[in-house]
Design a protein around this motif. Structure first.
Motif, PDB file in Angstrom:
ATOM      1  N   LEU A 479       0.839  -1.190   0.000  1.00 41.45           N
ATOM      2  CA  LEU A 479       0.000   0.000   0.000  1.00 41.45           C
ATOM      3  C   LEU A 479       0.873   1.239   0.000  1.00 41.45           C
ATOM      4  O   LEU A 479       1.739   1.406   0.858  1.00 41.45           O
ATOM      5  N   ASP A 480       0.632   2.108  -0.962  1.00 45.23           N
ATOM      6  CA  ASP A 480       1.370   3.365  -1.069  1.00 45.23           C
ATOM      7  C   ASP A 480       0.367   4.500  -0.885  1.00 45.23           C
ATOM      8  O   ASP A 480      -0.384   4.858  -1.801  1.00 45.23           O
ATOM      9  N   ALA A 481       0.350   5.052   0.315  1.00 43.00           N
ATOM     10  CA  ALA A 481      -0.611   6.106   0.620  1.00 43.00           C
ATOM     11  C   ALA A 481      -0.334   7.364  -0.186  1.00 43.00           C
ATOM     12  O   ALA A 481      -1.261   8.083  -0.580  1.00 43.00           O
ATOM     13  N   SER A 482       0.935   7.666  -0.441  1.00 46.49           N
ATOM     14  CA  SER A 482       1.267   8.873  -1.200  1.00 46.49           C
ATOM     15  C   SER A 482       0.762   8.794  -2.636  1.00 46.49           C
ATOM     16  O   SER A 482       0.353   9.802  -3.211  1.00 46.49           O
ATOM     17  N   GLN A 483       0.793   7.608  -3.223  1.00 46.90           N
ATOM     18  CA  GLN A 483       0.298   7.418  -4.579  1.00 46.90           C
ATOM     19  C   GLN A 483      -1.203   7.114  -4.601  1.00 46.90           C
ATOM     20  O   GLN A 483      -1.816   7.118  -5.664  1.00 46.90           O
ATOM     21  N   GLY A 484      -1.785   6.822  -3.428  1.00 47.08           N
ATOM     22  CA  GLY A 484      -3.207   6.493  -3.373  1.00 47.08           C
ATOM     23  C   GLY A 484      -3.534   5.211  -4.102  1.00 47.08           C
ATOM     24  O   GLY A 484      -4.583   5.118  -4.756  1.00 47.08           O
ATOM     25  N   ALA A 485      -2.633   4.214  -3.999  1.00 46.27           N
ATOM     26  CA  ALA A 485      -2.822   2.988  -4.769  1.00 46.27           C
ATOM     27  C   ALA A 485      -2.312   1.797  -3.981  1.00 46.27           C
ATOM     28  O   ALA A 485      -1.513   1.929  -3.041  1.00 46.27           O
ATOM     29  N   VAL A 486      -2.782   0.633  -4.391  1.00 47.03           N
ATOM     30  CA  VAL A 486      -2.323  -0.645  -3.857  1.00 47.03           C
ATOM     31  C   VAL A 486      -1.632  -1.387  -4.998  1.00 47.03           C
ATOM     32  O   VAL A 486      -2.192  -1.516  -6.096  1.00 47.03           O
ATOM     33  N   PHE A 487      -0.413  -1.870  -4.742  1.00 52.10           N
ATOM     34  CA  PHE A 487       0.334  -2.640  -5.733  1.00 52.10           C
ATOM     35  C   PHE A 487       0.238  -4.120  -5.364  1.00 52.10           C
ATOM     36  O   PHE A 487       0.448  -4.500  -4.207  1.00 52.10           O
ATOM     37  N   VAL A 488      -0.062  -4.926  -6.356  1.00 51.69           N
ATOM     38  CA  VAL A 488      -0.279  -6.360  -6.160  1.00 51.69           C
ATOM     39  C   VAL A 488       0.725  -7.125  -7.004  1.00 51.69           C
ATOM     40  O   VAL A 488       0.816  -6.910  -8.225  1.00 51.69           O
ATOM     41  N   GLY A 489       1.484  -8.009  -6.359  1.00 51.88           N
ATOM     42  CA  GLY A 489       2.419  -8.867  -7.075  1.00 51.88           C
ATOM     43  C   GLY A 489       1.814 -10.236  -7.320  1.00 51.88           C
ATOM     44  O   GLY A 489       1.156 -10.804  -6.442  1.00 51.88           O
ATOM     45  N   SER A 490       2.039 -10.768  -8.509  1.00 50.88           N
ATOM     46  CA  SER A 490       1.499 -12.074  -8.892  1.00 50.88           C
ATOM     47  C   SER A 490       2.526 -12.797  -9.745  1.00 50.88           C
ATOM     48  O   SER A 490       3.606 -12.288 -10.016  1.00 50.88           O
ATOM     49  N   SER A 491       2.174 -13.976 -10.201  1.00 48.09           N
ATOM     50  CA  SER A 491       3.097 -14.741 -11.040  1.00 48.09           C
ATOM     51  C   SER A 491       3.268 -14.112 -12.411  1.00 48.09           C
ATOM     52  O   SER A 491       4.320 -14.252 -13.040  1.00 48.09           O
ATOM     53  N   ALA A 492       2.242 -13.398 -12.901  1.00 46.89           N
ATOM     54  CA  ALA A 492       2.281 -12.870 -14.264  1.00 46.89           C
ATOM     55  C   ALA A 492       2.774 -11.440 -14.343  1.00 46.89           C
ATOM     56  O   ALA A 492       3.286 -11.021 -15.385  1.00 46.89           O
ATOM     57  N   GLY A 493       2.623 -10.651 -13.279  1.00 45.87           N
ATOM     58  CA  GLY A 493       3.022  -9.253 -13.356  1.00 45.87           C
ATOM     59  C   GLY A 493       2.628  -8.502 -12.101  1.00 45.87           C
ATOM     60  O   GLY A 493       2.357  -9.083 -11.049  1.00 45.87           O
ATOM     61  N   VAL A 494       2.570  -7.179 -12.247  1.00 48.05           N
ATOM     62  CA  VAL A 494       2.272  -6.281 -11.136  1.00 48.05           C
ATOM     63  C   VAL A 494       1.051  -5.450 -11.503  1.00 48.05           C
ATOM     64  O   VAL A 494       0.976  -4.876 -12.591  1.00 48.05           O
ATOM     65  N   TRP A 495       0.096  -5.368 -10.570  1.00 46.96           N
ATOM     66  CA  TRP A 495      -1.103  -4.556 -10.735  1.00 46.96           C
ATOM     67  C   TRP A 495      -0.989  -3.294  -9.886  1.00 46.96           C
ATOM     68  O   TRP A 495      -0.482  -3.335  -8.770  1.00 46.96           O
ATOM     69  N   ARG A 496      -1.487  -2.217 -10.441  1.00 46.58           N
ATOM     70  CA  ARG A 496      -1.655  -0.975  -9.679  1.00 46.58           C
ATOM     71  C   ARG A 496      -3.148  -0.679  -9.613  1.00 46.58           C
ATOM     72  O   ARG A 496      -3.808  -0.526 -10.642  1.00 46.58           O
ATOM     73  N   ILE A 497      -3.682  -0.590  -8.384  1.00 50.25           N
ATOM     74  CA  ILE A 497      -5.118  -0.455  -8.183  1.00 50.25           C
ATOM     75  C   ILE A 497      -5.373   0.791  -7.347  1.00 50.25           C
ATOM     76  O   ILE A 497      -4.916   0.865  -6.199  1.00 50.25           O
ATOM     77  N   PRO A 498      -6.072   1.795  -7.866  1.00 49.87           N
ATOM     78  CA  PRO A 498      -6.452   2.932  -7.025  1.00 49.87           C
ATOM     79  C   PRO A 498      -7.256   2.448  -5.821  1.00 49.87           C
ATOM     80  O   PRO A 498      -8.140   1.611  -5.950  1.00 49.87           O
ATOM     81  N   ARG A 499      -6.947   2.961  -4.656  1.00 51.16           N
ATOM     82  CA  ARG A 499      -7.561   2.425  -3.443  1.00 51.16           C
ATOM     83  C   ARG A 499      -9.024   2.801  -3.292  1.00 51.16           C
ATOM     84  O   ARG A 499      -9.721   2.259  -2.431  1.00 51.16           O
ATOM     85  N   ALA A 500      -9.535   3.708  -4.113  1.00 47.80           N
ATOM     86  CA  ALA A 500     -10.954   4.070  -4.081  1.00 47.80           C
ATOM     87  C   ALA A 500     -11.469   4.188  -5.509  1.00 47.80           C
ATOM     88  O   ALA A 500     -10.721   4.516  -6.437  1.00 47.80           O
ATOM     89  N   ASN A 501     -12.764   3.932  -5.679  1.00 51.34           N
ATOM     90  CA  ASN A 501     -13.405   3.969  -6.995  1.00 51.34           C
ATOM     91  C   ASN A 501     -14.698   4.766  -6.876  1.00 51.34           C
ATOM     92  O   ASN A 501     -15.796   4.267  -7.129  1.00 51.34           O
TER      93      ASN A 501
END
Length: 767
Positions: A479-501
């Motif tokens: 969780l990166d509060a400064s960027q307002g996003a959650v980064f998710v690591g997986s076998s295929a790659g990295v996701w960047r997900i805004p923490r609110a929608n």
């Protein structure tokens, strides 16, 4: 439900028959006029998204030829995300909120010699004999420290940085990483860098049965746990390491040694070592002298405990003593064939109190662990104090490393049918000024849950995002509060997900019912916005009650907030004779129940049914008017969509109450049942009709077989009995024997005529 046929042409009769047959489908396909979205008290995600859903904007990074993006590290300035993958380390530029760009990448493969040795030791050359990055920490402003499995020969190295870019690794800088990285990439591990010193928990041998807690780097001497004393069980599995003021806590799971009533009982542990530990002078040289461990308990009253810890994180606080640790647990036991998960909160003060309490000791006569009630030793064994402890204290520590009391956690979220693997937490302040705990939870099936915990109403799940297909787990969360996003690591790659929608909630009602502390309704712009500051007095939010009737009471122009109220827009639909209209109802929330209403009269059940939430309508006299799909959530009802159905043969007079409401002519899915041209965007229901017809035919055939099976069985029995009475018991040649076997079947066939309609046998005269 009777099928009216008077006054209908054959096409209308066929349409009504189709509606009647749709009612025979299983509950998964057809629902009643009221569709309930919730059941029970357990929280379920209010909104669910899948990859490719335009309502949830995500960013994804992958690199051809790379996989296993397991380790995530954020740079000090927050502009770069370092990623440890298989045989490579990447630097990603994350300054652009919508795109993850590759800044640069360096390769760090295992040598060919190590790969050959790995394959020789019966390890897979396709999946295991590589260098999987397992430790990636920021050593200082100019260097990273990394460790990897290195084909079952752990290795570590320093990586130099230049303007946030990674410089290549020199082979002469690679050193042995035993005790810092696991041998097997499948083994769990943990590592944390505190004041230039690395604390790691992992497996220390090739076989994977020698767990170790190790301190390396920094100015202090290298210390590790004593393998001979068995402070750690052979199957210990480390999940997290959290530093505190004077100590470092390690969280892991192992088989219990103090319980003899259950074989291979798993238990969750927290171990503690002091930062100023220097080891013993005569006893426990280069070994921990402050190692203590205790049991973690996460359970609901009257239920089996969640005894397998999966991950733990620290939520800082001021003062640090009131900080809390949140941990994800699963259960060793499967209830109802499915696993369940829980998130429990632990206080650092509780940790301190347990480690200051009584010890357990092993009674060598009974081989049972009991509470130590011997004399008190001063200074207290295992305490954090300057200088080496006495030999007496060290002798005591060898056998008294297990604490008597448990560290009891408070469940804040319990979810069945889900196996949580990763956790990230933060607090968000709502408009009312209260702090709300927000948790981001990765699952073993590749989904991400956003949960909010309120003081009064417990936990609720705001959303679920399915990131990965199948059973691919979420491997890491950051969780990166400064960027307002959650980064998710997986076998295929990295996701960047805004923490609110917030923008997905198109009305004040939706925005309030979502109960997301990051979102609030702006009455001036009529938009649900991200809450950047808690002092916006004109914005609307209700985290505790989620009551739109109160929060949206000042004339918002969103979706209507009064139950069964005047619609904001009406969709006009033209009814074509001899057809079936489908009026869709979008399900905005999985927590709501839905039902259809009709004005000016009630819905005629003989001409309508609900199929997958949509209203199937058979146009006939009195069927026109206003149709509304009404959602009820949290005791509040509001129309989701409104349709005005009109007939091209007999137009319906406009309802005076609906004057002035904007209208929109739409084309809905239409199925013609008796000739004529259909609409351009029609959708045929003939496959459904044929499927139902086949199912109905199978059911009728089965019933007919059951009805016929009983008289046929009786006839066969009667034929066999008659055959046994008439055939002589004499030896015949094969041809005669064949005739003997055929004779009873012949009699059975002829005797079938001697049965009346009530299955009664008749005499020869009657027959």
């Amino acid at each position: 439900m009777a099928l009216p046929t008077l006054g209908l042409d054959p096409g209308s009769i066929l349409g009504l028959l189709l509606i009647q047959l749709l009612l025979l489908l299983p509950p998964e396909a057809t629902t009643t006029m009221t569709m309930t979205g919730t059941g029970g008290q357990e929280p379920i995600p209010r909104v669910k998204y899948h990859i490719g859903d335009a309502r949830r904007a995500l960013s994804f990074f992958h690199q051809e030829g790379l996989q296993d993006f397991d380790i995530l590290l954020l740079s000090g300035d927050g502009d770069t995300l370092y990623v440890g993958a298989r045989e490579a380390i990447l630097a990603l530029d994350i300054r652009d909120p919508g795109v993850l760009r590759l800044r640069n990448m360096i390769h760090w493969p295992a040598s060919n010699q190590k790969k050959s040795e790995c394959a020789f030791k019966m390890r897979s050359n396709e999946t295991q004999c590589f260098n999987f990055i397992r430790v990636l920490v920021s050593f200082n402003a100019t260097h990273l420290y990394a460790c990897g499995t290195f084909a079952f020969s752990p290795a570590c190295t320093f990586i130099e940085l230049q303007d946030s870019n990674l410089l290549p690794i020199s082979e002469d800088k690679v050193v042995e990483g035993k005790g810092q990285s696991p041998f097997d990439p499948a083994h769990k591990h943990t590592a944390v860098l505190v004041d230039g010193t690395l604390y790691s928990g992992t497996m220390n041998n090739f076989l994977g049965n020698e767990p170790i807690l190790l301190r390396t780097l920094g100015p202090q001497p290298v210390l590790k746990t004593d393998t001979f004393l068995r402070w750690l069980r052979y199957d210990a599995s480390f999940v997290a390491a959290i530093p505190s003021t004077q100590v470092v806590y390690f969280f892991f799971e192992e088989t219990a040694i103090e319980f003899d009533f259950f074989e291979k009982l798993h238990t969750s542990r927290v171990a503690r070592v002091c930062k100023d530990d220097v080891g013993g002078e005569k006893l426990l040289q280069k070994k921990w002298t402050t190692f203590l461990k205790a049991q973690l308990l996460c359970a609901q009253p009257g239920q089996l405990p969640f005894n397998v810890i999966r991950h733990a994180v620290l939520l800082p606080a001021d003062p640090p003593a009131v900080a809390r640790v949140y941990a994800v647990f699963t259960s060793q036991w499967q209830v109802g064939g499915t696993r369940s998960s829980a998130v429990c909160a632990f206080s650092l003060r509780d940790f301190e109190q347990v480690f200051k309490g009584k010890y357990k000791e092993l009674n060598k006569e009974t081989s049972r662990w009991t509470t130590y009630r011997g004399p008190t030793i001063t200074p207290r064994p295992g305490s954090c104090s300057m200088g080496p402890p006495s030999d007496k204290a060290l002798t005591f520590m060898k056998d008294h490393f297990l604490m008597d009391e448990q560290v009891v956690g408070t469940p804040v979220l319990v979810k069945s049918g889900v196996e949580y693997t990763q956790l990230a937490v933060e607090t968000a302040q709502g408009l009312e000024g209260r702090e709300h705990l927000v948790m981001y939870l990765g699952t073993a099936s590749g989904a991400l849950h956003k949960a909010v915990v309120s003081e009064d109403n417990g936990a609720h799940l705001v959303e679920e995002i399915q990131l990965l297909p199948g059973q691919e787990p979420v491997r890491n969360l950051h969780l990166d509060a400064s960027q307002g996003a959650v980064f998710v690591g997986s076998s295929a790659g990295v996701w960047r997900i805004p923490r609110a929608n917030c923008s997905v909630y198109e009305s004040c009602v939706d925005c309030i019912l979502a109960r997301d502390p990051h979102c609030a309704w702006d009455p001036q712009t009529q938009v649900c916005r991200f809450l950047s500051a808690p002092n916006l007095s004109s914005w609307k939010q209700d985290m505790e009650r989620g009551n739109p009737g109160w929060a949206c009471a000042n004339g918002t122009r969103g979706r209507s907030y009064r139950p069964q109220s005047r619609p904001q827009i009406i969709k006009e639909v033209l009814a074509v004779p001899n057809s079936i209209l489908e009026l869709p109802c979008p399900h905005l929330s999985a927590l709501a129940s839905y039902h259809w209403s009709h004005r000016p009269a009630t819905i005629q059940e003989t001409s309508t049914t609900v199929y997958n939430g949509s209203l199937l309508l058979m146009p006939r006299d009195g069927i026109g008017g206003l149709y509304q799909c009404v959602a009820t959530e949290n005791g509040f009802s509001y129309p989701v969509v409104s349709y005005w159905v009109d007939s091209q043969d007999q137009p319906l007079a406009l309802d005076p109450e609906l004057t002035g409401i904007p209208r929109e002519r739409v084309k809905v899915p239409l199925t013609r049942v008796n000739g004529g041209a259909a609409l351009a965007d029609q959708r045929s229901y003939w496959p459904h009709f044929l499927a139902v017809t086949v199912l109905l035919a199978l059911v009728l055939s089965g019933a007919l077989i059951v009805l016929l099976a009983s008289p046929l069985g009786a006839l066969r029995a009667r034929g066999k009995v008659q055959g046994c009475e008439t055939l002589p018991t004499r030896k015949k040649d094969p041809l005669s024997s064949r005739e003997q076997h055929l004779q009873p079947h012949k009699e059975a066939r002829t005797s079938a005529r001697n049965v009346d309609a009530d299955n009664n046998h008749l005499g020869p005269e009657v027959a």
